[in-house]
Scaffold this motif. Structure first.
Motif, PDB file in Angstrom:
ATOM      1  N   GLY A  15      -8.327   4.535 -32.808  1.00 28.54           N
ATOM      2  CA  GLY A  15      -8.070   4.784 -31.394  1.00 28.54           C
ATOM      3  C   GLY A  15      -8.829   5.966 -30.826  1.00 28.54           C
ATOM      4  N   GLU A  16      -9.353   6.796 -31.695  1.00 30.19           N
ATOM      5  CA  GLU A  16     -10.095   7.968 -31.236  1.00 30.19           C
ATOM      6  C   GLU A  16     -11.558   7.620 -30.960  1.00 30.19           C
ATOM      7  N   SER A  17     -12.304   8.630 -30.552  1.00 30.71           N
ATOM      8  CA  SER A  17     -13.693   8.411 -30.140  1.00 30.71           C
ATOM      9  C   SER A  17     -14.640   9.322 -30.909  1.00 30.71           C
ATOM     10  N   LYS A  88     -11.813   1.520 -34.617  1.00 28.12           N
ATOM     11  CA  LYS A  88     -10.945   0.752 -35.490  1.00 28.12           C
ATOM     12  C   LYS A  88     -11.350   0.975 -36.937  1.00 28.12           C
ATOM     13  N   ALA A  89     -10.461   0.684 -37.842  1.00 31.98           N
ATOM     14  CA  ALA A  89     -10.763   0.861 -39.263  1.00 31.98           C
ATOM     15  C   ALA A  89     -12.001   0.070 -39.667  1.00 31.98           C
ATOM     16  N   GLN A 123     -22.210   8.954 -41.691  1.00 34.45           N
ATOM     17  CA  GLN A 123     -20.985   8.256 -42.070  1.00 34.45           C
ATOM     18  C   GLN A 123     -19.939   8.368 -40.965  1.00 34.45           C
ATOM     19  N   VAL A 124     -19.349   7.242 -40.633  1.00 33.63           N
ATOM     20  CA  VAL A 124     -18.207   7.202 -39.724  1.00 33.63           C
ATOM     21  C   VAL A 124     -17.045   6.584 -40.489  1.00 33.63           C
ATOM     22  N   THR A 125     -15.956   7.304 -40.568  1.00 31.87           N
ATOM     23  CA  THR A 125     -14.767   6.819 -41.254  1.00 31.87           C
ATOM     24  C   THR A 125     -13.602   6.822 -40.283  1.00 31.87           C
ATOM     25  N   VAL A 126     -12.981   5.663 -40.127  1.00 32.23           N
ATOM     26  CA  VAL A 126     -11.855   5.526 -39.206  1.00 32.23           C
ATOM     27  C   VAL A 126     -10.611   5.195 -40.025  1.00 32.23           C
ATOM     28  N   SER A 127      -9.633   6.048 -39.913  1.00 35.86           N
ATOM     29  CA  SER A 127      -8.398   5.879 -40.660  1.00 35.86           C
ATOM     30  C   SER A 127      -7.353   5.176 -39.789  1.00 35.86           C
ATOM     31  N   SER A 128      -6.761   4.148 -40.330  1.00 32.84           N
ATOM     32  CA  SER A 128      -5.764   3.404 -39.546  1.00 32.84           C
ATOM     33  C   SER A 128      -4.366   3.968 -39.753  1.00 32.84           C
TER      34      SER A 128
END
Length: 128
Positions: A15-17, A88-89, A123-128
């Motif tokens: 949900g973040e940017s 999103k993850a 690297q982009v890591t998105v945690s759900s």
């Protein structure tokens, strides 16, 4: 020799940017390059994310990011950007900036083999 350097990756919550930046150096006239963003998740093929024509007259996005990501460029600063919202993850990946001088006119390219220069990735890591 053309060099592309990405920055701005990191770890965020779903949900973040994030905004990725890519700087091109080594050759003049950034406006002669079509620019693209690709990404590669672990165990997956590299995939197209977004691209922008030389004068930003034409822009393309993959269906998976359309409406959430925005590509832009600043030809005076030799920079291209990727604003990523509502992450999103499944957006977790290494993101690569790419450039090419092929073709002419207001086109962009969506296949990785159409690009001649690549950055090292961020690297982009998105945690759900």
């Amino acid at each position: 020799q053309v060099q592309l350097v990405e920055s701005g990756g990191g770890w965020v919550q779903a949900g973040e940017s994030l905004t990725l930046s890519c700087a091109l150096s080594g050759r003049p006239f950034f406006g002669s390059y079509v620019m693209g963003w690709f990404r590669q998740a672990p165990g997956k093929e590299r995939e197209f994310v977004s691209a922008i024509s030389r004068t930003a007259g034409k822009i393309g996005y993959s269906d998976s990011v359309k409406g959430r990501f925005t590509i832009s460029r600043d030809n005076d600063k030799n920079m291209v950007y990727l604003q990523m919202t509502n992450l999103k993850a499944e957006d977790t990946a290494v993101y690569y900036c790419a450039a090419t001088q092929r073709g002419g006119g207001g086109f962009y390219y969506i296949r990785d083999y159409e690009y001649d220069y690549w950055g090292q990735g961020t690297q982009v890591t998105v945690s759900s």
